[in-house]
Write a protein that holds these residues in place. Structure first.
Motif, PDB file in Angstrom:
ATOM      1  N   ALA A  66      -5.374  11.074  -4.202  1.00 11.66           N
ATOM      2  CA  ALA A  66      -4.409  12.126  -4.501  1.00 11.66           C
ATOM      3  C   ALA A  66      -3.009  11.553  -4.681  1.00 11.66           C
ATOM      4  O   ALA A  66      -2.259  11.973  -5.577  1.00 11.66           O
ATOM      5  N   ALA A  67      -2.645  10.578  -3.843  1.00 10.10           N
ATOM      6  CA  ALA A  67      -1.318   9.966  -3.958  1.00 10.10           C
ATOM      7  C   ALA A  67      -1.168   9.207  -5.262  1.00 10.10           C
ATOM      8  O   ALA A  67      -0.116   9.241  -5.893  1.00 10.10           O
ATOM      9  N   LEU A  68      -2.214   8.525  -5.680  1.00  8.63           N
ATOM     10  CA  LEU A  68      -2.131   7.687  -6.877  1.00  8.63           C
ATOM     11  C   LEU A  68      -2.267   8.489  -8.164  1.00  8.63           C
ATOM     12  O   LEU A  68      -1.599   8.191  -9.143  1.00  8.63           O
ATOM     13  N   ALA A  69      -3.117   9.501  -8.159  1.00 10.69           N
ATOM     14  CA  ALA A  69      -3.416  10.221  -9.401  1.00 10.69           C
ATOM     15  C   ALA A  69      -2.503  11.406  -9.645  1.00 10.69           C
ATOM     16  O   ALA A  69      -2.439  11.901 -10.764  1.00 10.69           O
ATOM     17  N   GLY A  70      -1.805  11.890  -8.626  1.00 13.02           N
ATOM     18  CA  GLY A  70      -0.830  12.938  -8.861  1.00 13.02           C
ATOM     19  C   GLY A  70      -1.277  14.329  -8.447  1.00 13.02           C
ATOM     20  O   GLY A  70      -2.446  14.559  -8.120  1.00 13.02           O
ATOM     21  N   PRO A  71      -0.337  15.279  -8.477  1.00 15.30           N
ATOM     22  CA  PRO A  71      -0.588  16.623  -7.935  1.00 15.30           C
ATOM     23  C   PRO A  71      -1.671  17.418  -8.659  1.00 15.30           C
ATOM     24  O   PRO A  71      -2.250  18.319  -8.074  1.00 15.30           O
ATOM     25  N   ARG A 129       6.034  13.620  -2.430  1.00 14.10           N
ATOM     26  CA  ARG A 129       4.701  14.151  -2.146  1.00 14.10           C
ATOM     27  C   ARG A 129       3.675  13.021  -2.060  1.00 14.10           C
ATOM     28  O   ARG A 129       2.840  12.988  -1.163  1.00 14.10           O
ATOM     29  N   ALA A 130       3.755  12.098  -3.008  1.00  8.53           N
ATOM     30  CA  ALA A 130       2.822  10.974  -3.017  1.00  8.53           C
ATOM     31  C   ALA A 130       2.982  10.111  -1.771  1.00  8.53           C
ATOM     32  O   ALA A 130       1.990   9.647  -1.190  1.00  8.53           O
ATOM     33  N   LEU A 131       4.209   9.880  -1.355  1.00 12.78           N
ATOM     34  CA  LEU A 131       4.429   9.057  -0.163  1.00 12.78           C
ATOM     35  C   LEU A 131       3.910   9.754   1.083  1.00 12.78           C
ATOM     36  O   LEU A 131       3.327   9.116   1.969  1.00 12.78           O
ATOM     37  N   LEU A 132       4.089  11.073   1.175  1.00 11.69           N
ATOM     38  CA  LEU A 132       3.567  11.814   2.315  1.00 11.69           C
ATOM     39  C   LEU A 132       2.039  11.736   2.364  1.00 11.69           C
ATOM     40  O   LEU A 132       1.443  11.519   3.426  1.00 11.69           O
ATOM     41  N   LEU A 133       1.404  11.862   1.197  1.00  5.31           N
ATOM     42  CA  LEU A 133      -0.053  11.751   1.138  1.00  5.31           C
ATOM     43  C   LEU A 133      -0.512  10.355   1.544  1.00  5.31           C
ATOM     44  O   LEU A 133      -1.501  10.195   2.266  1.00  5.31           O
ATOM     45  N   ARG A 173       0.836  -1.198   0.000  1.00  5.11           N
ATOM     46  CA  ARG A 173       0.000   0.000   0.000  1.00  5.11           C
ATOM     47  C   ARG A 173       0.872   1.250   0.000  1.00  5.11           C
ATOM     48  O   ARG A 173       0.589   2.221  -0.696  1.00  5.11           O
ATOM     49  N   VAL A 174       1.926   1.257   0.788  1.00 10.05           N
ATOM     50  CA  VAL A 174       2.785   2.429   0.837  1.00 10.05           C
ATOM     51  C   VAL A 174       3.545   2.598  -0.466  1.00 10.05           C
ATOM     52  O   VAL A 174       3.620   3.677  -1.028  1.00 10.05           O
ATOM     53  N   ARG A 175       4.092   1.515  -1.004  1.00 16.20           N
ATOM     54  CA  ARG A 175       4.903   1.616  -2.207  1.00 16.20           C
ATOM     55  C   ARG A 175       4.087   1.932  -3.452  1.00 16.20           C
ATOM     56  O   ARG A 175       4.620   2.406  -4.436  1.00 16.20           O
ATOM     57  N   ALA A 176       2.787   1.676  -3.402  1.00 18.91           N
ATOM     58  CA  ALA A 176       1.968   1.983  -4.563  1.00 18.91           C
ATOM     59  C   ALA A 176       2.076   3.445  -4.934  1.00 18.91           C
ATOM     60  O   ALA A 176       2.074   3.808  -6.107  1.00 18.91           O
ATOM     61  N   ALA A 177       2.194   4.303  -3.944  1.00 15.64           N
ATOM     62  CA  ALA A 177       2.296   5.727  -4.232  1.00 15.64           C
ATOM     63  C   ALA A 177       3.602   6.056  -4.938  1.00 15.64           C
ATOM     64  O   ALA A 177       3.668   6.967  -5.739  1.00 15.64           O
ATOM     65  N   VAL A 178       4.656   5.299  -4.651  1.00 12.50           N
ATOM     66  CA  VAL A 178       5.934   5.555  -5.291  1.00 12.50           C
ATOM     67  C   VAL A 178       5.974   4.966  -6.692  1.00 12.50           C
ATOM     68  O   VAL A 178       6.541   5.541  -7.613  1.00 12.50           O
ATOM     69  N   ARG A 179       5.333   3.811  -6.883  1.00 15.51           N
ATOM     70  CA  ARG A 179       5.330   3.184  -8.205  1.00 15.51           C
ATOM     71  C   ARG A 179       4.464   3.926  -9.196  1.00 15.51           C
ATOM     72  O   ARG A 179       4.650   3.799 -10.393  1.00 15.51           O
ATOM     73  N   THR A 218       6.713   4.270  11.524  1.00 18.58           N
ATOM     74  CA  THR A 218       7.647   5.219  12.143  1.00 18.58           C
ATOM     75  C   THR A 218       8.959   5.261  11.366  1.00 18.58           C
ATOM     76  O   THR A 218       9.495   6.348  11.097  1.00 18.58           O
ATOM     77  N   ALA A 219       9.471   4.092  10.988  1.00 16.97           N
ATOM     78  CA  ALA A 219      10.720   4.051  10.216  1.00 16.97           C
ATOM     79  C   ALA A 219      10.549   4.717   8.854  1.00 16.97           C
ATOM     80  O   ALA A 219      11.456   5.396   8.360  1.00 16.97           O
ATOM     81  N   THR A 220       9.393   4.542   8.238  1.00 18.07           N
ATOM     82  CA  THR A 220       9.132   5.150   6.938  1.00 18.07           C
ATOM     83  C   THR A 220       9.083   6.670   7.060  1.00 18.07           C
ATOM     84  O   THR A 220       9.631   7.391   6.215  1.00 18.07           O
ATOM     85  N   VAL A 221       8.440   7.164   8.113  1.00 25.35           N
ATOM     86  CA  VAL A 221       8.388   8.615   8.330  1.00 25.35           C
ATOM     87  C   VAL A 221       9.786   9.166   8.577  1.00 25.35           C
ATOM     88  O   VAL A 221      10.155  10.228   8.060  1.00 25.35           O
ATOM     89  N   GLU A 222      10.584   8.446   9.348  1.00 25.35           N
ATOM     90  CA  GLU A 222      11.951   8.901   9.622  1.00 25.35           C
ATOM     91  C   GLU A 222      12.800   8.955   8.362  1.00 25.35           C
ATOM     92  O   GLU A 222      13.761   9.723   8.288  1.00 25.35           O
ATOM     93  N   ALA A 223      12.454   8.140   7.349  1.00 29.42           N
ATOM     94  CA  ALA A 223      13.218   8.104   6.103  1.00 29.42           C
ATOM     95  C   ALA A 223      12.748   9.131   5.081  1.00 29.42           C
ATOM     96  O   ALA A 223      13.340   9.247   4.009  1.00 29.42           O
ATOM     97  N   LEU A 224      11.695   9.878   5.404  1.00 34.60           N
ATOM     98  CA  LEU A 224      11.198  10.881   4.467  1.00 34.60           C
ATOM     99  C   LEU A 224      12.232  11.982   4.245  1.00 34.60           C
ATOM    100  O   LEU A 224      13.045  12.292   5.135  1.00 34.60           O
ATOM    101  N   THR A 225      12.201  12.578   3.075  1.00 37.09           N
ATOM    102  CA  THR A 225      13.011  13.763   2.826  1.00 37.09           C
ATOM    103  C   THR A 225      12.613  14.847   3.819  1.00 37.09           C
ATOM    104  O   THR A 225      11.422  15.084   4.028  1.00 37.09           O
ATOM    105  N   PRO A 226      13.585  15.505   4.469  1.00 40.12           N
ATOM    106  CA  PRO A 226      13.240  16.522   5.471  1.00 40.12           C
ATOM    107  C   PRO A 226      12.323  17.603   4.900  1.00 40.12           C
ATOM    108  O   PRO A 226      12.543  18.128   3.815  1.00 40.12           O
ATOM    109  N   SER A 227      11.252  17.895   5.635  1.00 39.47           N
ATOM    110  CA  SER A 227      10.288  18.912   5.235  1.00 39.47           C
ATOM    111  C   SER A 227       9.410  19.208   6.436  1.00 39.47           C
ATOM    112  O   SER A 227       9.364  18.426   7.399  1.00 39.47           O
TER     113      SER A 227
END
Length: 272
Positions: free
Chosen positions: A162-167, A43-47, A15-21, A69-78
């Motif tokens: 929003a994550a799947l269809a884009g900005p 952006r998609a992963l954050l959504l 489910r999480v990786r779907a936004a990246v793929r 928690t580990a996934t959030v910690e690996a996010l690009t700083p923002s």
């Protein structure tokens, strides 16, 4: 952006990786895109994370807390990542029953922090039923089916789309319901709920509120959404699984007849 840990349970990982793929659609010819592919993925992963964290904390989601928690910690700083880190610190420290109680209190028992977005824009009016249909048609036009598990305006559903269809078109429903999102964030902040951090993370992705937005939110706080004594026709009606704001009287379903009535002599329409 660091890869997701391999220890993620299979369902959550997919489910999480779907936004990246599935980043946003390519821009139309002659139209400049404002985001790099990497920014679109972040952006998609954050959504998607916001969508997951706003879902009911059932057994599966509670078990996935270390991974989230580990996934959030690996996010690009923002700023959005900082808000999610604040939330997951609390989320990981609570017992499952405490999480469930807090979620129900915040989102099921309080109108001002309900997660059904069209309620804030249209209230209990006929327009809300049409807004739900329009939103569902948007999903289908994009080739996405929600499988009927939730109303199409439920915030985790809107975030997943929003994550799947884009900005562009994918985030259009979020921009349309910006004022409702502001109201939810304000209500959660007033209640000192850690879920305010998830809404704050989402709001960092949207344009800043205008003066008109602030005035409309203040009016919603003072007066509430529009109201009519109608259900959600043609989408459905209260008492059949659809959303009714907390405090709304939901009449019981009619009892079945005690005997079979005589066959009618002509075809008649039922009550609308």
């Amino acid at each position: 952006m660091s890869p997701l840990p391999t220890t993620v349970p299979a369902v959550i990982r997919s489910r999480v990786r779907a936004a990246v793929r599935r980043p946003g659609r390519a821009a139309r010819p002659g139209r400049r895109t404002l985001l790099t592919p990497e920014e679109t993925q972040d952006r998609a992963l954050l959504l998607r994370l916001c969508s997951l964290l706003l879902q009911y904390p059932d057994t599966e989601l509670a078990a996935a807390r270390p991974v989230l928690t580990a996934t959030v910690e690996a996010l690009t700083p923002s700023p959005g990542a900082e808000h999610l880190a604040a939330f997951t610190a609390w989320f990981s420290d609570q017992g499952p029953e405490a999480l469930e109680r807090h979620y129900v209190e915040m989102f099921d028992l309080r109108r001002r922090s309900s997660l059904y977005l069209t309620y804030y824009l249209h209230g209990d009016t006929r327009r809300r039923g049409m807004a739900l249909l329009t939103l569902n048609q948007r999903y289908r036009a994009a080739g996405w089916n929600t499988d009927g598990g939730e109303l199409p305006d439920h915030l985790p559903v809107v975030l997943e789309f929003a994550a799947l269809a884009g900005p562009g078109g994918g985030e259009a429903p979020l921009r349309q319901h910006r004022r409702g999102l502001e109201l939810i964030h304000r209500a959660l902040t007033d209640s000192d709920s850690p879920y305010r951090h998830v809404l704050a993370a989402l709001l960092t992705l949207l344009p800043p509120p205008t003066e008109a937005d602030r005035a409309a939110v203040a009016q919603l706080v003072a007066e509430g959404p529009p109201n009519e004594e109608v259900g959600l026709d043609p989408y459905g009606s209260y008492g059949e699984g659809e959303f009714a704001p907390p405090g709304t009287f939901v009449p019981p379903m009619p009892a079945p007849p005690t005997r079979v009535p005589p066959a009618p002599t002509s075809r008649t329409e039922g009550p609308q």
